[in-house]
Design an enzyme around this catalytic site. Sequence first.
Site, PDB file in Angstrom:
ATOM      1  N   GLU A 181      10.258  -4.643 -11.378  1.00 25.31           N
ATOM      2  CA  GLU A 181       9.501  -3.738 -10.507  1.00 25.31           C
ATOM      3  C   GLU A 181       9.612  -4.317  -9.112  1.00 25.31           C
ATOM      4  O   GLU A 181       9.102  -5.406  -8.841  1.00 25.31           O
ATOM      5  CB  GLU A 181       8.035  -3.641 -10.937  1.00 25.31           C
ATOM      6  CG  GLU A 181       7.810  -2.822 -12.188  1.00 25.31           C
ATOM      7  CD  GLU A 181       8.263  -1.384 -12.076  1.00 25.31           C
ATOM      8  OE1 GLU A 181       8.341  -0.864 -10.945  1.00 25.31           O
ATOM      9  OE2 GLU A 181       8.552  -0.778 -13.120  1.00 25.31           O
TER      10      GLU A 181
ATOM     11  N   CYS B 274       3.019  -2.408  -3.439  1.00 25.38           N
ATOM     12  CA  CYS B 274       4.328  -1.758  -3.526  1.00 25.38           C
ATOM     13  C   CYS B 274       4.168  -0.244  -3.543  1.00 25.38           C
ATOM     14  O   CYS B 274       5.107   0.482  -3.240  1.00 25.38           O
ATOM     15  CB  CYS B 274       5.119  -2.253  -4.719  1.00 25.38           C
ATOM     16  SG  CYS B 274       4.186  -2.245  -6.233  1.00 25.38           S
TER      17      CYS B 274
ATOM     18  N   GLU C 252       6.730   0.023 -17.186  1.00 22.29           N
ATOM     19  CA  GLU C 252       5.624  -0.856 -17.544  1.00 22.29           C
ATOM     20  C   GLU C 252       4.387  -0.020 -17.871  1.00 22.29           C
ATOM     21  O   GLU C 252       4.292   1.140 -17.513  1.00 22.29           O
ATOM     22  CB  GLU C 252       5.273  -1.756 -16.354  1.00 22.29           C
ATOM     23  CG  GLU C 252       6.392  -2.678 -15.958  1.00 22.29           C
ATOM     24  CD  GLU C 252       5.880  -3.842 -15.132  1.00 22.29           C
ATOM     25  OE1 GLU C 252       5.554  -4.871 -15.722  1.00 22.29           O
ATOM     26  OE2 GLU C 252       5.801  -3.703 -13.907  1.00 22.29           O
TER      27      GLU C 252
ATOM     28  N   ASN D  84       0.550 -10.223  -4.694  1.00 24.60           N
ATOM     29  CA  ASN D  84      -0.336  -9.176  -4.169  1.00 24.60           C
ATOM     30  C   ASN D  84      -1.341  -8.630  -5.185  1.00 24.60           C
ATOM     31  O   ASN D  84      -2.367  -8.086  -4.794  1.00 24.60           O
ATOM     32  CB  ASN D  84       0.482  -8.041  -3.545  1.00 24.60           C
ATOM     33  CG  ASN D  84       1.326  -7.313  -4.545  1.00 24.60           C
ATOM     34  OD1 ASN D  84       1.809  -7.905  -5.501  1.00 24.60           O
ATOM     35  ND2 ASN D  84       1.521  -6.027  -4.334  1.00 24.60           N
TER      36      ASN D  84
END
Length: 483
Positions: A248, A282, A459, A150
């Site tokens: 993640e 997300c 991150e 994505n």
Amino acid sequence: MSRQITSVVGGAPVAGGDGHADVNPSDLADVVLEYGAVDAAAARAALESAAEALPAWSRTTPWQRSEVLDRAGSEVLARADELGDLLAREEGKTLPEARGEVVRAGQILKYFAGAVLQPHGHVLDSVRPGIEVTVTREPIGVVSVITPWNFPIAIPAWKIAPALAFGNTVVFKPAELVPGSAWELVDILNRAGLPAGALNLVLGRGSVVGPVLTTDPLVNGVTFTGSVGTGRGILDASAPLGRKVQLELGGKNPLVVVDDADIDIAVECLVQGGFGSTGQRCTASSIAVVTDGIHDRFVEAVRARLSRWTVGDARGAGVDMGPVVDPSQLAQDLRYLDVARGEGAEVVGGDVLDLGTAGHYMAPALVLGTTATHTINREEVFGPVVSFIRVANYDEALAAANASTMNLSAGVCTTDLATAAHFRRNSKAGMVMVNLPTAGVDFHVPFGGRGESSHGPREQGFAAIDFFTTSKTAYTAPGSPRT
Ligand code: ADP
């Protein structure tokens, strides 16, 4: 014949077997490029190459690593139009979104070019006399970077750039659907001056090369973004082997809209957050939690806004939303709408659209009359679908927002400072937005969620060093202390 690309191991192209076509989801007749998927042995060879490159790369100076990242960042930014077009063509987000993502990748490379030159250690006096303590950062070693489709260039950039900046070497496995953007990023970084083997590209099936890249003894760390199921599997397989693992995973992100919200701001937050990038983020605003006094007006305003929301070819002028990425994602989106109907919700929109060109087009969908226990509010859809939960007041709204187990991002739309402050403190999410969409983040600050959403250190930005380095504490006593 369409353009062919290959995996890259030790700086050299590696042709695979099994042929894969990179198909444009806006126009299924358009094959963007083709590649041969490599096997487990090629993945192992990539790890060997990264392991061979590690000693020399980890001993380069920060300035040398900074220069490579800076040069790569400059090229990515200079080619933003071209790379954005490729990204829109293979992934299906609109051209402005795709170009924006490429610019973001360039900014990330530049950020870590600067970050690596910052001070990262400590020098302290020991609590014992005459002893000096240093706390320094060292690379973790060979890192497997596994990414989803994505964000085909930004997610790889935000993993690869800090990995390389802090002296690690990398084997990068992008998602099968988006090999083109991945190949370009690797090509740019390699031409920017990386030594052969510091960054390897493995184009292969997750089920074939994934287990090698997560469990082989040469792997020191795995950074993964993708689905909860795959991520949990990686953790179960890698953690017992002592690998450092950063995950993640999914998000189920609520946008709370309370009675005193500025309705125009709230509508934009929901529409951009819920349907931007076809809802395939997300951090997408997938649940609207709306208090009673504004609920009906808000739904009407969202519907009116969506009546001016154009679905079409990702690279078409004036298009607000491109297609769904592939047939299985489209089937998943439609299946969740059916489940919601079956559980008593009303679905507005969500039709499969025939736009004259074969593509995975779907209208945005609003799912009205749901509660926190509905399936659609507990599982990630990953499509242009927003469900609505009507609540009596802010306290109920906060409870509904916190009912999710994938607490990545959460937003509140309010004009009341006390409500905003309360939500910021009491949301369970890893990222909180006030009068902003739940999606849309900066690159210089930590990114990540809580609950099932993330695992391991955060991150991005100043947090990235925590995963990509390991700390060393050294005590030095002078040989013969002078008093
Ligand atoms: P998505 O729905 O985003 O495709 P996945 O979790 O299926 O989410 O895929 C994310 C990435 O993980 C992709 O690059 C995919 O190829 C890879 N992958 C799939 N299966 C495995 C596995 N068993 N081990 C490692 N990586 C995998």
